[in-house]
Design a protein around this motif. Structure first.
Motif, PDB file in Angstrom:
ATOM      1  N   GLN A   1      47.983  15.445  46.726  1.00 34.20           N
ATOM      2  CA  GLN A   1      47.191  15.554  45.509  1.00 34.20           C
ATOM      3  C   GLN A   1      46.531  14.224  45.153  1.00 34.20           C
ATOM      4  O   GLN A   1      45.390  14.197  44.689  1.00 34.20           O
ATOM      5  CB  GLN A   1      48.044  16.071  44.350  1.00 34.20           C
ATOM      6  CG  GLN A   1      48.519  17.503  44.538  1.00 34.20           C
ATOM      7  CD  GLN A   1      47.372  18.472  44.688  1.00 34.20           C
ATOM      8  OE1 GLN A   1      46.559  18.651  43.799  1.00 34.20           O
ATOM      9  NE2 GLN A   1      47.298  19.122  45.850  1.00 34.20           N
ATOM     10  N   ALA A   2      47.217  13.108  45.395  1.00 40.97           N
ATOM     11  CA  ALA A   2      46.611  11.793  45.156  1.00 40.97           C
ATOM     12  C   ALA A   2      45.417  11.590  46.087  1.00 40.97           C
ATOM     13  O   ALA A   2      44.373  11.062  45.666  1.00 40.97           O
ATOM     14  CB  ALA A   2      47.649  10.691  45.362  1.00 40.97           C
ATOM     15  N   GLU A   3      45.551  12.013  47.332  1.00 40.67           N
ATOM     16  CA  GLU A   3      44.436  11.913  48.282  1.00 40.67           C
ATOM     17  C   GLU A   3      43.279  12.800  47.846  1.00 40.67           C
ATOM     18  O   GLU A   3      42.110  12.408  47.941  1.00 40.67           O
ATOM     19  CB  GLU A   3      44.903  12.297  49.691  1.00 40.67           C
ATOM     20  CG  GLU A   3      45.857  11.292  50.299  1.00 40.67           C
ATOM     21  CD  GLU A   3      46.552  11.792  51.563  1.00 40.67           C
ATOM     22  OE1 GLU A   3      46.320  12.958  51.986  1.00 40.67           O
ATOM     23  OE2 GLU A   3      47.342  11.012  52.128  1.00 40.67           O
ATOM     24  N   LEU A   4      43.582  13.979  47.353  1.00 41.12           N
ATOM     25  CA  LEU A   4      42.550  14.903  46.892  1.00 41.12           C
ATOM     26  C   LEU A   4      41.796  14.314  45.709  1.00 41.12           C
ATOM     27  O   LEU A   4      40.567  14.366  45.649  1.00 41.12           O
ATOM     28  CB  LEU A   4      43.202  16.237  46.504  1.00 41.12           C
ATOM     29  CG  LEU A   4      42.279  17.379  46.167  1.00 41.12           C
ATOM     30  CD1 LEU A   4      41.498  17.829  47.390  1.00 41.12           C
ATOM     31  CD2 LEU A   4      43.082  18.542  45.606  1.00 41.12           C
ATOM     32  N   LEU A   5      42.526  13.723  44.794  1.00 41.51           N
ATOM     33  CA  LEU A   5      41.917  13.131  43.602  1.00 41.51           C
ATOM     34  C   LEU A   5      41.009  11.958  43.959  1.00 41.51           C
ATOM     35  O   LEU A   5      40.011  11.704  43.288  1.00 41.51           O
ATOM     36  CB  LEU A   5      43.021  12.683  42.637  1.00 41.51           C
ATOM     37  CG  LEU A   5      42.618  12.388  41.209  1.00 41.51           C
ATOM     38  CD1 LEU A   5      41.855  13.547  40.586  1.00 41.51           C
ATOM     39  CD2 LEU A   5      43.852  12.069  40.391  1.00 41.51           C
TER      40      LEU A   5
END
Length: 191
Positions: A70-74
């Protein structure tokens, strides 16, 4: 003097996570875990104390993986609609590409034990909340640039998570990709 461990605990948790992911908690036996991890029963229990402790550790590991993803997606640039669409289409492709059609480990745990087990409920809620927080931040970013329509970003983020959940559930029996991509297209168009 105790013998040093001759195995990597992280690899053992990953292997156990795969076993639980396929069979669930209740149907997974100690023998299944021994076979899946390659550990003898004594090593398994000396390290993790119980099947339950290993299950919770597997759920925590899955949650850490979710937070990283999710951090990578953000951090992704580009139109928010396409970031969200890409996220959901990856879930479609992962689901359909998995011969076991395992779905989401956190969702499986929530369905199997979440209603009766406070610790599992908390671990799965944390996983779900991570995804919702990411979607909310993306939606707010899209609203700030005018790409997405105004409205309650949290409610929209929860809708994205509900679509993701639906993809995992319907994907267990879907016979064609279109059944799942219709969900993605309708959801993303509604943002």
């Amino acid at each position: 003097m105790a013998r040093p461990r001759e195995f990597d605990p992280d690899s053992v948790v990953d292997a156990a996570m795969d076993v639980f992911w396929v069979s669930g908690y209740t149907a997974t036996s100690t023998n299944d875990l021994c076979e899946g991890t390659g550990l003898a029963r004594s090593s398994l229990y000396n390290t993790y104390k119980s099947k339950r402790d290993l299950y919770e550790e597997a759920l925590r590991r899955y949650g850490r993986r979710t937070r990283t993803e999710q951090a990578e997606l953000l951090a992704r640039d580009g139109p928010v609609r396409e970031v969200v669409r890409g996220f959901l289409l990856r879930a479609v492709d992962t689901q359909l590409g998995d011969p076991a059609r395992r779905g989401c480990l956190a969702l499986n745990a929530a369905v199997e034990l979440g209603g009766a087990d406070a610790a599992v409920a908390e671990l799965t809620r944390d996983d779900f909340d991570t995804i919702v927080a990411t979607m909310r931040a993306l939606i707010e970013r899209g609203q700030a640039t005018g790409e997405l329509s105004p409205g309650d970003a949290l409610a929209k983020a929860r809708l994205v998570h509900a679509a993701l959940t639906g993809i995992h559930v319907v994907g267990r029996v879907a016979e064609d990709r279109a059944r799942l991509t219709d969900i993605v297209d309708a959801l993303v168009d509604s943002l």
